[in-house]
Design a protein around this motif. Structure first.
Motif, PDB file in Angstrom:
ATOM      1  N   ILE A 357       0.857  -1.184   0.000  1.00 46.88           N
ATOM      2  CA  ILE A 357       0.000   0.000   0.000  1.00 46.88           C
ATOM      3  C   ILE A 357       0.895   1.237   0.000  1.00 46.88           C
ATOM      4  O   ILE A 357       1.787   1.364   0.847  1.00 46.88           O
ATOM      5  CB  ILE A 357      -0.931   0.018   1.231  1.00 46.88           C
ATOM      6  CG1 ILE A 357      -1.809  -1.239   1.250  1.00 46.88           C
ATOM      7  CG2 ILE A 357      -1.783   1.286   1.220  1.00 46.88           C
ATOM      8  CD1 ILE A 357      -2.731  -1.368   0.070  1.00 46.88           C
ATOM      9  N   GLU A 358       0.660   2.136  -0.911  1.00 49.22           N
ATOM     10  CA  GLU A 358       1.440   3.367  -1.027  1.00 49.22           C
ATOM     11  C   GLU A 358       0.583   4.539  -0.534  1.00 49.22           C
ATOM     12  O   GLU A 358      -0.460   4.847  -1.119  1.00 49.22           O
ATOM     13  CB  GLU A 358       1.867   3.592  -2.480  1.00 49.22           C
ATOM     14  CG  GLU A 358       2.678   4.840  -2.704  1.00 49.22           C
ATOM     15  CD  GLU A 358       3.954   4.850  -1.892  1.00 49.22           C
ATOM     16  OE1 GLU A 358       4.055   5.681  -0.973  1.00 49.22           O
ATOM     17  OE2 GLU A 358       4.841   4.007  -2.166  1.00 49.22           O
ATOM     18  N   THR A 359       1.016   5.175   0.535  1.00 45.35           N
ATOM     19  CA  THR A 359       0.214   6.251   1.131  1.00 45.35           C
ATOM     20  C   THR A 359       0.414   7.598   0.443  1.00 45.35           C
ATOM     21  O   THR A 359      -0.352   8.532   0.703  1.00 45.35           O
ATOM     22  CB  THR A 359       0.559   6.402   2.622  1.00 45.35           C
ATOM     23  OG1 THR A 359       1.944   6.762   2.756  1.00 45.35           O
ATOM     24  CG2 THR A 359       0.284   5.101   3.366  1.00 45.35           C
ATOM     25  N   ARG A 360       1.412   7.720  -0.385  1.00 41.77           N
ATOM     26  CA  ARG A 360       1.638   8.990  -1.081  1.00 41.77           C
ATOM     27  C   ARG A 360       1.779   8.766  -2.592  1.00 41.77           C
ATOM     28  O   ARG A 360       2.568   9.409  -3.257  1.00 41.77           O
ATOM     29  CB  ARG A 360       2.879   9.684  -0.544  1.00 41.77           C
ATOM     30  CG  ARG A 360       4.167   8.889  -0.738  1.00 41.77           C
ATOM     31  CD  ARG A 360       5.384   9.652  -0.233  1.00 41.77           C
ATOM     32  NE  ARG A 360       6.620   8.988  -0.640  1.00 41.77           N
ATOM     33  CZ  ARG A 360       7.837   9.389  -0.255  1.00 41.77           C
ATOM     34  NH1 ARG A 360       7.959  10.415   0.553  1.00 41.77           N
ATOM     35  NH2 ARG A 360       8.910   8.749  -0.685  1.00 41.77           N
ATOM     36  N   SER A 361       0.984   7.875  -3.099  1.00 40.75           N
ATOM     37  CA  SER A 361       1.066   7.530  -4.518  1.00 40.75           C
ATOM     38  C   SER A 361       0.743   8.733  -5.396  1.00 40.75           C
ATOM     39  O   SER A 361      -0.196   9.492  -5.113  1.00 40.75           O
ATOM     40  CB  SER A 361       0.111   6.380  -4.842  1.00 40.75           C
ATOM     41  OG  SER A 361       0.128   6.107  -6.236  1.00 40.75           O
ATOM     42  N   ALA A 368      -0.788   1.296  -6.326  1.00 39.90           N
ATOM     43  CA  ALA A 368       0.278   1.480  -7.311  1.00 39.90           C
ATOM     44  C   ALA A 368       1.499   2.053  -6.598  1.00 39.90           C
ATOM     45  O   ALA A 368       1.685   3.276  -6.522  1.00 39.90           O
ATOM     46  CB  ALA A 368      -0.171   2.421  -8.431  1.00 39.90           C
ATOM     47  N   PRO A 369       2.307   1.205  -5.995  1.00 33.68           N
ATOM     48  CA  PRO A 369       3.439   1.702  -5.197  1.00 33.68           C
ATOM     49  C   PRO A 369       4.506   2.375  -6.060  1.00 33.68           C
ATOM     50  O   PRO A 369       4.740   1.993  -7.201  1.00 33.68           O
ATOM     51  CB  PRO A 369       3.998   0.429  -4.548  1.00 33.68           C
ATOM     52  CG  PRO A 369       3.608  -0.667  -5.486  1.00 33.68           C
ATOM     53  CD  PRO A 369       2.277  -0.263  -6.047  1.00 33.68           C
ATOM     54  N   ILE A 370       5.120   3.381  -5.484  1.00 30.06           N
ATOM     55  CA  ILE A 370       6.235   4.049  -6.148  1.00 30.06           C
ATOM     56  C   ILE A 370       7.493   3.208  -5.960  1.00 30.06           C
ATOM     57  O   ILE A 370       7.831   2.827  -4.835  1.00 30.06           O
ATOM     58  CB  ILE A 370       6.457   5.449  -5.547  1.00 30.06           C
ATOM     59  CG1 ILE A 370       5.212   6.319  -5.752  1.00 30.06           C
ATOM     60  CG2 ILE A 370       7.675   6.108  -6.157  1.00 30.06           C
ATOM     61  CD1 ILE A 370       5.290   7.649  -5.027  1.00 30.06           C
ATOM     62  N   PHE A 392      -0.811  -3.514  -7.590  1.00 25.84           N
ATOM     63  CA  PHE A 392      -1.069  -4.643  -6.698  1.00 25.84           C
ATOM     64  C   PHE A 392       0.199  -5.500  -6.558  1.00 25.84           C
ATOM     65  O   PHE A 392       0.263  -6.624  -7.041  1.00 25.84           O
ATOM     66  CB  PHE A 392      -2.243  -5.487  -7.193  1.00 25.84           C
ATOM     67  CG  PHE A 392      -3.581  -4.949  -6.751  1.00 25.84           C
ATOM     68  CD1 PHE A 392      -4.126  -5.346  -5.542  1.00 25.84           C
ATOM     69  CD2 PHE A 392      -4.256  -4.034  -7.528  1.00 25.84           C
ATOM     70  CE1 PHE A 392      -5.351  -4.836  -5.118  1.00 25.84           C
ATOM     71  CE2 PHE A 392      -5.478  -3.515  -7.119  1.00 25.84           C
ATOM     72  CZ  PHE A 392      -6.027  -3.913  -5.912  1.00 25.84           C
ATOM     73  N   ALA A 393       1.194  -4.910  -5.916  1.00 20.29           N
ATOM     74  CA  ALA A 393       2.498  -5.562  -5.787  1.00 20.29           C
ATOM     75  C   ALA A 393       2.577  -6.388  -4.505  1.00 20.29           C
ATOM     76  O   ALA A 393       1.903  -6.111  -3.500  1.00 20.29           O
ATOM     77  CB  ALA A 393       3.608  -4.514  -5.805  1.00 20.29           C
ATOM     78  N   ARG A 394       3.432  -7.394  -4.564  1.00 19.14           N
ATOM     79  CA  ARG A 394       3.601  -8.319  -3.442  1.00 19.14           C
ATOM     80  C   ARG A 394       5.011  -8.149  -2.867  1.00 19.14           C
ATOM     81  O   ARG A 394       6.003  -8.242  -3.593  1.00 19.14           O
ATOM     82  CB  ARG A 394       3.406  -9.744  -3.927  1.00 19.14           C
ATOM     83  CG  ARG A 394       3.389 -10.802  -2.833  1.00 19.14           C
ATOM     84  CD  ARG A 394       3.001 -12.149  -3.425  1.00 19.14           C
ATOM     85  NE  ARG A 394       2.668 -13.129  -2.406  1.00 19.14           N
ATOM     86  CZ  ARG A 394       2.093 -14.297  -2.653  1.00 19.14           C
ATOM     87  NH1 ARG A 394       1.784 -14.631  -3.910  1.00 19.14           N
ATOM     88  NH2 ARG A 394       1.810 -15.142  -1.667  1.00 19.14           N
ATOM     89  N   PRO A 395       5.136  -7.907  -1.566  1.00 24.13           N
ATOM     90  CA  PRO A 395       6.471  -7.749  -0.982  1.00 24.13           C
ATOM     91  C   PRO A 395       7.115  -9.094  -0.674  1.00 24.13           C
ATOM     92  O   PRO A 395       6.455 -10.138  -0.637  1.00 24.13           O
ATOM     93  CB  PRO A 395       6.188  -6.971   0.300  1.00 24.13           C
ATOM     94  CG  PRO A 395       4.818  -7.422   0.704  1.00 24.13           C
ATOM     95  CD  PRO A 395       4.065  -7.677  -0.585  1.00 24.13           C
ATOM     96  N   MET A 396       8.397  -9.043  -0.454  1.00 27.56           N
ATOM     97  CA  MET A 396       9.167 -10.245  -0.087  1.00 27.56           C
ATOM     98  C   MET A 396      10.328  -9.835   0.792  1.00 27.56           C
ATOM     99  O   MET A 396      10.696  -8.656   0.873  1.00 27.56           O
ATOM    100  CB  MET A 396       9.648 -10.971  -1.357  1.00 27.56           C
ATOM    101  CG  MET A 396      10.504 -10.115  -2.260  1.00 27.56           C
ATOM    102  SD  MET A 396      10.608 -10.778  -3.947  1.00 27.56           S
ATOM    103  CE  MET A 396       8.966 -10.437  -4.588  1.00 27.56           C
ATOM    104  N   GLU A 397      10.913 -10.800   1.448  1.00 23.82           N
ATOM    105  CA  GLU A 397      12.026 -10.527   2.352  1.00 23.82           C
ATOM    106  C   GLU A 397      13.144 -11.542   2.139  1.00 23.82           C
ATOM    107  O   GLU A 397      12.890 -12.676   1.717  1.00 23.82           O
ATOM    108  CB  GLU A 397      11.564 -10.586   3.819  1.00 23.82           C
ATOM    109  CG  GLU A 397      10.603  -9.494   4.223  1.00 23.82           C
ATOM    110  CD  GLU A 397      10.166  -9.624   5.674  1.00 23.82           C
ATOM    111  OE1 GLU A 397      10.441 -10.699   6.280  1.00 23.82           O
ATOM    112  OE2 GLU A 397       9.553  -8.690   6.209  1.00 23.82           O
TER     113      GLU A 397
END
Length: 552
Positions: A357-361, A368-370, A392-397
């Motif tokens: 989630i992008e709060t300042r897109s 739509a994350p930056i 709709f991006a998926r994060p990873m570590e």
């Protein structure tokens, strides 16, 4: 003492020699400029031969003196020699200028084609390919065309029939320009088209854009053609992956076109159908684009075996929820699944069941994350100054405590103002996602990673893996000139996985002492004046001085 009629004959013969010499020189110039044996060339040759023949008959003494090397005793022979010399100089200059004849007299062959280029041409000829290099030059780029022609004629000469060269004025031939996809910014650029054995354009092969006329671009294009069919990329099927045959916005047909245009073969791959034989050995890479269901243990083992023997795999995955209205139905790589467990245990990479989630897109959607940061990796060499758009991006570590023989390089990061939303079910009922301390993952979040063997573990086989937390960026909607960052991310990822660019490109030998072969119009005129007027004029003046001194 000569009789009056003999004196008259000698004078007429002298004039005939001058007229004959001028006519022969004129015949050569007309033929050189016209390129054909016209009636004017034939007439000039007849007059020239007749004039010289009459001189030999009417003044045999002058002819004998000229043959014996005593020309300076006779004014006629001096004039004749001067005319022939001046004509020869002019003829040679026009021949060299018109045909762009070049001779590299430098010891290291600075101005010749590089050895990799010659090898590429030999490879093209050995495979019986015929190609045509088409240059688009308007009237405003004629000087650039002359410069390019010096290089292109070397390719044509070395190709020995395998390489043709053609120039097109886009303003005079707009239909041809349209067929090549010409744009206004392409003036002075080159294209490469594949020909059939008959010399006609191959209708099944699209023209290949080369760019500016330099050796790197041209030879890369030739190697691309010569490498056609060498590389093969498989797209997995059977798990609701994005379809390479769909041409609408949600399809990935543009990925297929981008590969086939480079001569890379594209094939579908059902892992269950190769369960007994394994992934084919001719696979340059296996791509999983937008899968929606789990891979079973047998399929994961097939991919693990393929990677172990040097395979290259690209995974473009979405979060469990792929829009704001559907329930979390994407089970691919969900926590605890065989594929997710394999990625974690083998490579130390945990793909999160979250959505970024992008709060300042700035793109009008919090989904739509930056891409705020990009890592240091050759995949990202072309995207440093362009924006990459994900949706709709998926994060990873990367599990830092994992002991692994793999080098894991982060590729893409979201901004610090982003977070990983874990309450996916709640996204359907709540209008605005909110960050929950202790439940959601604070940004910046890694959204892409590249994996390869460490230097100590590398051998003749070098497996590679790329995981990108989005598949929308590679759909037809985003693979356009409006999203050049996504286009470059795709092409550079494929290049790194398959090694395609490394195979078809080369670095020409450069020399800082190498002189430029491009001259201005004024410089060309100065060269013409020196070679056609000044030098012959000095010879003529010197001859006149010698005649005047001897006369005294």
């Amino acid at each position: 003492m000569q009789a009056p009629h003999e004196t008259l004959r000698a004078r007429a013969a002298s004039w005939a020699s001058v007229i004959g010499a001028v006519s022969l020189v004129l015949a050569g110039l007309i033929y050189l400029l016209g390129g054909e044996l016209s009636i004017w060339v034939f007439a000039s040759v007849v007059i020239g031969v007749a004039g010289v023949g009459f001189w030999i008959w009417g003044a045999p003494g002058e002819f004998q003196a000229w043959m014996a090397g005593r020309q300076t005793r006779y004014g006629t022979t001096s004039i004749l020699v001067t005319i022939l010399f001046v004509g020869f100089v002019v003829f040679v200059y026009l021949l060299v200028d018109q045909r762009n004849i070049t001779v590299d007299l430098t010891a290291p062959q600075k101005y010749s084609l590089n050895r990799p280029t010659l090898d590429a041409i030999d490879r093209l000829s050995a495979q019986d390919y015929r190609v045509r290099i088409v240059g688009f030059f308007s009237n405003d780029a004629l000087r650039e065309q002359e410069s390019a022609d010096i290089l292109l004629r070397q390719y044509a000469a070395e190709g020995n029939g395998a390489i043709e060269v053609k120039y097109v004025d886009p303003n005079e031939q707009p239909d041809v320009a349209l067929r090549f996809g010409y744009q206004s910014g392409y003036d002075g650029d080159l294209f490469l088209e594949i020909l059939e054995a008959s010399g006609e354009t191959n209708p099944d092969a699209l023209p290949l854009y080369l760019g500016e006329p330099d050796e790197r671009n041209i030879t890369t294009g030739l190697l691309t053609v010569a490498s056609a069919g060498t590389f093969k990329v498989y797209f997995t099927t059977g798990h609701a992956e994005l379809d390479v045959s769909r041409t609408d916005e949600v399809g990935i047909s543009r990925l297929r076109v981008s590969l086939t245009d480079q001569g890379i073969i594209v094939e579908p791959l059902s892992l269950m159908e190769v369960a007994d034989t394994g992934i084919p050995d001719d696979a340059s890479a296996v791509l999983i684009v937008g899968a929606r269901t789990r891979f079973n243990e047998a399929e994961v083992q097939l991919l693990a075996d393929y990677i172990e023997r040097g395979g290259r795999v690209g995974i473009f995955t979405d979060p469990p929820i792929i829009d704001t209205v559907s329930t979390p139905t994407n089970t691919f790589l969900e926590e605890g699944s065989p594929f997710a467990e394999y990625l974690l245990s083998e490579f130390g990479i945990a793909v999160k069941d979250e959505v970024v989630i992008e709060t300042r897109s700035t793109l009008g959607s919090e989904y739509a994350p930056i891409v705020d940061q990009v890592g240091t990796h050759e995949i990202l060499s072309g995207v440093q100054n362009v924006q990459i758009v994900l949706y709709f991006a998926r994060p990873m570590e990367i599990e830092q405590g994992t002991v692994t023989s793999w080098v894991r390089t982060p590729l893409l990061y979201s901004s610090e103002a982003s977070f990983g939303e874990s309450d996916l079910e709640g996204l359907r009922t709540e209008m605005q996602p909110e960050y929950s301390v202790g439940e959601d993952t604070p940004g910046p979040l890694m959204m892409g990673v590249a994996v390869q063997r460490s230097v100590e573990q590398q051998s003749t086989v070098q497996p590679r893996l790329v995981i990108i937390g989005d598949s929308d960026a590679f759909s037809n909607e985003f693979q356009t000139t409006d999203f050049m960052g996504d286009v470059l991310l795709w092409s550079d990822t494929i290049d790194w996985l398959t090694g395609f660019s490394q195979t078809v490109s080369f670095s020409p030998i450069t020399d800082p002492t190498r002189l430029a072969l491009i001259v201005s119009d004024q410089q060309r005129r100065n060269i013409a004046y020196i070679t056609m007027l000044w030098l012959p004029g000095l010879v003529l003046i010197s001859g006149g001085l010698v005649w005047w001194v001897r006369r005294r």
